[in-house]
Design a protein around this motif. Structure first.
Motif, PDB file in Angstrom:
ATOM      1  N   MET A 152      29.468  21.375  32.271  1.00  7.99           N
ATOM      2  CA  MET A 152      29.645  20.587  33.486  1.00  7.99           C
ATOM      3  C   MET A 152      28.973  19.227  33.288  1.00  7.99           C
ATOM      4  O   MET A 152      27.943  18.938  33.891  1.00  7.99           O
ATOM      5  N   PRO A 153      29.548  18.351  32.445  1.00  7.73           N
ATOM      6  CA  PRO A 153      28.886  17.086  32.141  1.00  7.73           C
ATOM      7  C   PRO A 153      28.794  16.151  33.351  1.00  7.73           C
ATOM      8  O   PRO A 153      29.788  15.927  34.043  1.00  7.73           O
ATOM      9  N   VAL A 154      27.609  15.637  33.566  1.00  8.40           N
ATOM     10  CA  VAL A 154      27.393  14.690  34.657  1.00  8.40           C
ATOM     11  C   VAL A 154      28.164  13.414  34.338  1.00  8.40           C
ATOM     12  O   VAL A 154      28.119  12.905  33.222  1.00  8.40           O
ATOM     13  N   GLY A 155      28.892  12.939  35.333  1.00  4.03           N
ATOM     14  CA  GLY A 155      29.708  11.749  35.171  1.00  4.03           C
ATOM     15  C   GLY A 155      31.183  12.058  35.059  1.00  4.03           C
ATOM     16  O   GLY A 155      32.021  11.184  35.233  1.00  4.03           O
ATOM     17  N   TYR A 184      24.179  12.505  41.856  1.00  2.00           N
ATOM     18  CA  TYR A 184      23.821  12.363  40.442  1.00  2.00           C
ATOM     19  C   TYR A 184      23.214  10.995  40.134  1.00  2.00           C
ATOM     20  O   TYR A 184      22.923  10.694  38.984  1.00  2.00           O
ATOM     21  N   GLY A 185      23.054  10.168  41.155  1.00  2.00           N
ATOM     22  CA  GLY A 185      22.365   8.896  40.999  1.00  2.00           C
ATOM     23  C   GLY A 185      23.002   7.937  40.015  1.00  2.00           C
ATOM     24  O   GLY A 185      22.321   7.144  39.378  1.00  2.00           O
ATOM     25  N   GLY A 186      24.318   7.998  39.858  1.00  2.69           N
ATOM     26  CA  GLY A 186      25.005   7.093  38.948  1.00  2.69           C
ATOM     27  C   GLY A 186      24.900   7.475  37.480  1.00  2.69           C
ATOM     28  O   GLY A 186      25.374   6.753  36.617  1.00  2.69           O
ATOM     29  N   ARG A 187      24.257   8.597  37.198  1.00  3.02           N
ATOM     30  CA  ARG A 187      24.103   9.048  35.811  1.00  3.02           C
ATOM     31  C   ARG A 187      25.455   9.422  35.221  1.00  3.02           C
ATOM     32  O   ARG A 187      26.290  10.015  35.883  1.00  3.02           O
TER      33      ARG A 187
END
Length: 157
Positions: free
Chosen positions: A120-123, A132-135
């Motif tokens: 589940m890759p962030v972004g 996710y704070g823009g990560r």
């Protein structure tokens, strides 16, 4: 039938025949249907579904208690597992596959099981909200081939 009425009828039929090809252009395009198997408790799956709907896909979600069993039944190898499995146009999708790559897959029609974004890759779509704070972590969209092996279809960096 009086001549004027017959003439009017012929004119209307001719007008309809001339306009018929243009009616197809005015009709809304058929939305590609995607079926998704997911846990009833997964929020990021709902976000990925929203991504697909915003990109013009029609989505039918099936909430299942045993996603591993659904994935196996559909035919996606477990080593590419993520939090949901989907089916579109005869292909399987595993995880947070971007709509852009789904459209590419459907256009190119490779001999393959489908596409996968393991984990589940962030972004990735559905894992990219404000929480996710823009990560944005790098990830690969894999083309899962008929023999179960995979190659990189597109890398997101």
């Amino acid at each position: 039938m009086p001549a004027t009425t017959e003439h009017q009828l012929r004119r209307r039929l001719l007008q309809a025949a001339l306009l018929l090809p243009f009616a197809a252009l005015a009709a809304p395009p058929q939305r590609q249907q995607v079926e998704v198997w997911k846990s009833p408790y997964c929020g990021c799956c709902k976000d990925w579904i929203t991504h697909l709907e915003n990109e013009g896909f029609a989505v039918i979600a099936h909430e299942v208690d045993d996603l591993d069993a659904a994935r196996k039944r559909l035919g996606m190898p477990a080593r590419y597992a993520s939090c949901h499995t989907a089916r579109v146009g005869g292909y399987l999708l595993e995880g947070h596959v971007p709509a852009r790559e789904i459209r590419r897959l459907l256009a190119e029609k490779p001999k393959a099981i489908g596409l996968a974004v393991p984990g589940m890759p962030v972004g990735s779509p559905g894992m990219d909200g404000p929480a996710y704070g823009g990560r944005r972590d790098p990830y690969d969209v894999l083309l899962v081939q008929a023999d179960g092996r995979a190659r990189i279809y597109l890398s997101y960096r």
